[in-house]
Write a protein that holds these residues in place. Sequence first.
Motif, PDB file in Angstrom:
ATOM      1  N   ARG A   1       0.834  -1.209   0.000  1.00 24.56           N
ATOM      2  CA  ARG A   1       0.000   0.000   0.000  1.00 24.56           C
ATOM      3  C   ARG A   1       0.867   1.257   0.000  1.00 24.56           C
ATOM      4  NH1 ARG A   1      -5.458   1.351   1.395  1.00 24.56           N
ATOM      5  NH2 ARG A   1      -5.913  -0.650   2.403  1.00 24.56           N
TER       6      ARG A   1
ATOM      7  N   VAL B   1       0.252   2.595   8.210  1.00 21.97           N
ATOM      8  CA  VAL B   1      -0.615   1.611   7.554  1.00 21.97           C
ATOM      9  C   VAL B   1      -0.710   0.383   8.454  1.00 21.97           C
ATOM     10  CG1 VAL B   1      -1.028   0.199   5.520  1.00 21.97           C
ATOM     11  CG2 VAL B   1       0.094   2.416   5.271  1.00 21.97           C
TER      12      VAL B   1
ATOM     13  N   PHE C   1      -3.940   4.709   7.520  1.00 19.03           N
ATOM     14  CA  PHE C   1      -4.841   3.667   7.024  1.00 19.03           C
ATOM     15  C   PHE C   1      -5.095   2.684   8.162  1.00 19.03           C
ATOM     16  CE2 PHE C   1      -3.028   5.385   3.175  1.00 19.03           C
ATOM     17  CZ  PHE C   1      -4.073   5.355   2.264  1.00 19.03           C
TER      18      PHE C   1
ATOM     19  N   THR D   1     -10.372   1.075   6.752  1.00 17.77           N
ATOM     20  CA  THR D   1     -10.438  -0.052   5.837  1.00 17.77           C
ATOM     21  C   THR D   1     -11.069  -1.238   6.575  1.00 17.77           C
ATOM     22  OG1 THR D   1      -8.242  -0.962   6.334  1.00 17.77           O
ATOM     23  CG2 THR D   1      -8.340   0.831   4.742  1.00 17.77           C
TER      24      THR D   1
END
Length: 289
Positions: A68, A129, A164, A204
């Motif tokens: 990512r 992330v 994220f 997410t």
Amino acid sequence: MALFRRKKKYIQINSTRTDEIKERRAQIPDGLAERCPKCKSVIFRNSISEDYLCPKCGYHLQFPAKDRVEWLADEGSFTEWDSELQAQDPLDFPGYQAKIERSQKITSLAEAVLTGEAELEGLPFAIGVMDNRFIMASMGTVVGEKLTRLFERATEKRLPVVLFIASGGARMQEGILSLMQMAKITQAISKHSQAGLFYSAILTHPTTGGVTGSFAMQGDIILAEPDATVGFAGKRVIEQTIQANLADDFQAAETVLEYGFIDNIVPRTDQHRALHLLLSIHQSERPGD
């Protein structure tokens, strides 16, 4: 009594053929294919695009943290922070160390979150992330420490933060030490905000538990990916508590958006553009500029 006089039919199994099939299956490498959770299509790894979307229905598949970052940031711009911090077993919880080592092998990460500094079309920002392949990206002490340091360093460098988020919540194997991370991260985010700096949380699948109850909902702009589960307690726990049935999609990002808990749903195909716009609006003067 015709039922009991009916002749039974037997299917003869060719043991040689069965053994041949088993042998062929054993030769198929692990991870060669996976099944899309939404359309149930079998997806071969070599057919998955760089943004990890299902080629059949566009469902947002698990996105490994390193992939990512490479996909989002300018080439060669990412510098990892706190890579030396390793997952620990502070309570000597049975079987926990083996689970950590297994997750490290699967993800090639030291813990469930990857943090650092990068650029997006030349705009500098701090990035974190979370990777839900690592014990469901649950929030242990090292995850909490890395996220706290992410915001502290971003405050020192006057950088916006893009995080994220994907998590099953607190990491039970670390008990109350895990729960303490919520307050610690929240304080670091508060100081980052007081310094006039920008923080965008991208939720997410899934974002749940104590993570939702803390830093996931502290973003200045809270975005989510399509079909992501966003909630605190699980559906079954809530149903048992209120003694009522809930809709299947009541924790879907699309439903949460309707009730105002998130600001927008942004698919991966639009995330570069959306994040670049947000970063360009919220750029701050940095020391030495």
